[in-house]
Design an enzyme around this catalytic site. Sequence first.
Site: not given
Ligand code: 3HB
Length: 286
Positions: A96, A103, A156, A169, A280
Site C-alpha cells: 500500500y 499515485r 498524514y 473523505r 472499512e
Molecule cells: C486510498 O488510499 O485511496 C484510500 C485508502 C483507504 C480509504 C480510503 C482511500 O483505506
Amino acid sequence: MTVHMVNGSGIAVEEVWRTDRPVRSGAWGEAVFSEDGELLFYAARLGPQPIYRERVRELYENALRFTWERGYTDLVRMWNLIGDITGPNAEGAEIYRDFCVGRAEAFATWEAQFPQLPAATGIGTLSPGIDLCFLATKQGRTVHLENPRQTPAYQYPSRYGPRSPSFARATFLHGEQTSSLFVSGTASILGEDTAHAGDIERQTLETLRNIDVLVGRDNLSRHGLHGYGYAVQDLDQVKVYVRDPEHIATVRDICAQTFHSETEIAYFNVGVCRPDLLVEIEGVCR
Ligand code: 3HB
C-alpha cells in the site's frame, strides 16, 4: 472489470453504473472506458509487480491524461483495489505504501490540471495486482470534503508511509436532476491514529460515527454546501470490507441495526490499508 473480493462462502456482487444519456464505450491501451458526455467511467488493471510505484505512476498518469484530454476535468470518485495490500513488495516495503508513492507522484505531475483530490477507496483484494477504476465529470460540479474528526489523509505524517495517501473523505456531485455524496472508504481513524485496535465492535461503531459526522449538515455547510445534510442511515450502495471472516457476523449485526432494511449492502472479506484496521465502510448518499 472482475476483481477477486469474496472467497468460497461469500456472495459475488455485480456493480452496474447507469445513465439516461447515450453511452460510448471503448478501449484505450490496456484501459476500458464508458462516457455519456457528462460522466466518464474508466477502468484499468496492473498485474502483479515486484515493486509497484513506477508502474502505478504510469497507470495513474495515463488515466489522468486520457481523462483530461476528453474534457472530464474533475475527478469524482476513485477505487484502488490492491492485492496483498499490507503485504511486502520485493524490497520488503508495504505494498500500500509503495502504491501511494506512485499515485502521489502522478498527482504531483498533474497538479495544474487536477489540483483537488477526490473521494477514494484503497482496499485489499484476494489476488495479486492492482485494479483502478474511477468516475470523472465536466467542470464545476464537485465539492471535495474532509472530516473534522480526521486529519486529511494527504497530510498524514511519514510514519504512515513516504508519500501520504492522495484522497478526500467524500465528494459531493451536483447532478442534473439529483445530487450524490460519495463517501470514501472510511475506517476507525481519529485524527490520524487507528482507534480501538483489536476490537471489531468498537471499530465498526467508530467508523459509522465518522461517516455520520462526515455527511452531516454541519460538515456540508462547512464546505459551502448549505441546505444539504445526511445521516449515516442515508448511506446506500454500501460496501463493507471486513478483514477477518470471523468478524463478518458482528459487522453484519451492527449494520443491520444501523441501516434501513432496503439499503443495498455488499460484504467483502479483504485486507484494509493498515494492519490494525479490521473494517472499512463506504457508500453513497442521494
Ligand atoms: C486510498 O488510499 O485511496 C484510500 C485508502 C483507504 C480509504 C480510503 C482511500 O483505506
